[in-house]
Write a protein that holds these residues in place. Structure first.
Motif, short mmCIF file in Angstrom:
data_model
loop_
_atom_site.label_atom_id
_atom_site.label_comp_id
_atom_site.label_asym_id
_atom_site.label_seq_id
_atom_site.Cartn_x
_atom_site.Cartn_y
_atom_site.Cartn_z
N VAL A 1 -0.01 11.98 -0.76
CA VAL A 1 -1.24 11.24 -1.01
C VAL A 1 -1.98 11.99 -2.12
CG1 VAL A 1 -3.35 10.29 -0.01
CG2 VAL A 1 -1.34 10.57 1.43
N GLN B 1 -10.57 10.71 2.86
CA GLN B 1 -9.73 9.52 2.76
C GLN B 1 -8.25 9.89 2.75
OE1 GLN B 1 -12.34 9.91 0.52
NE2 GLN B 1 -13.73 8.47 1.49
N ARG B 2 -7.89 10.93 2.01
CA ARG B 2 -6.48 11.34 1.95
C ARG B 2 -5.98 11.79 3.32
NH1 ARG B 2 -8.39 14.33 -2.50
NH2 ARG B 2 -7.80 16.28 -1.50
N ILE C 1 -6.21 8.68 -4.72
CA ILE C 1 -6.50 7.86 -3.54
C ILE C 1 -7.97 7.98 -3.16
CG2 ILE C 1 -5.94 7.52 -1.10
CD1 ILE C 1 -3.72 6.76 -3.10
N ALA D 1 1.47 7.11 -0.79
CA ALA D 1 0.36 6.17 -0.63
C ALA D 1 -0.09 5.63 -1.98
CB ALA D 1 -0.80 6.85 0.08
N LYS D 2 -0.43 4.35 -2.00
CA LYS D 2 -0.99 3.73 -3.19
C LYS D 2 -2.51 3.70 -3.07
CE LYS D 2 2.98 0.73 -4.18
NZ LYS D 2 3.41 -0.67 -4.29
N LYS D 3 -3.18 3.27 -4.11
CA LYS D 3 -4.62 3.40 -4.25
C LYS D 3 -5.44 2.73 -3.14
CE LYS D 3 -7.98 3.59 -7.90
NZ LYS D 3 -7.97 4.97 -8.32
N GLU D 4 -5.04 1.59 -2.65
CA GLU D 4 -5.85 0.85 -1.67
C GLU D 4 -5.60 1.28 -0.22
OE1 GLU D 4 -3.62 -0.80 -3.73
OE2 GLU D 4 -5.06 -1.06 -5.36
N SER D 5 -4.74 2.25 0.01
CA SER D 5 -4.35 2.61 1.37
C SER D 5 -5.46 3.18 2.26
CB SER D 5 -3.16 3.57 1.35
OG SER D 5 -3.47 4.72 0.62
N VAL E 1 -5.38 8.80 5.71
CA VAL E 1 -4.12 8.10 5.43
C VAL E 1 -2.96 8.89 6.02
CG1 VAL E 1 -2.53 7.37 3.60
CG2 VAL E 1 -4.98 6.94 3.37
N HIS F 1 0.78 -1.23 0.00
CA HIS F 1 0.00 0.00 0.00
C HIS F 1 0.82 1.29 0.00
CE1 HIS F 1 -2.62 -3.15 1.72
NE2 HIS F 1 -3.48 -2.60 0.88
#
Length: 108
Positions: free
Chosen positions: A48, A57-58, A52, A86-90, A61, A29
């Protein structure tokens, strides 16, 4: 302990320096880049992107990553700049999952 301004990467050239000269580690992630800074405290930079999710959500994270860094600051290798992307599923991760995914890299 708080997360003081002196422990943050804030300038674009600091992020670019870490990206160009640092050691990159890929997890499921996150992309974690660690670069020795030779002088000063260990510092953290978080990226982020809007890919994302929305602002909620950002920010979640970023809060989770800062909290892991803050709580484990004394066990992290001294005098390094750490950039975390951060990657997409984080956004779906819990605090425990974030901790288990990045703690080993930060403390070694």
């Amino acid at each position: 302990m708080t997360f003081p301004f002196s422990h943050r990467l804030t300038r674009r050239r600091e992020f670019n320096d870490a990206w160009n000269r640092g050691k990159k580690y890929h997890t499921d992630h996150f992309i974690i880049i660690i670069r020795d800074n030779m002088v000063g405290p260990t510092r953290l930079g978080i990226t982020v992107s809007r890919k994302i999710g929305g602002a909620v959500q950002r920010n979640r994270v970023k809060r989770l990553l800062r909290e892991v860094f803050r709580i484990h600051y004394l066990s992290i290798k001294p005098c390094v700049n750490i950039s975390i992307i951060a990657k997409k599923e984080s956004p779906s991760l819990s605090y425990g999952q974030v901790l288990s995914e990045i703690k080993y890299l930060l403390t070694s």
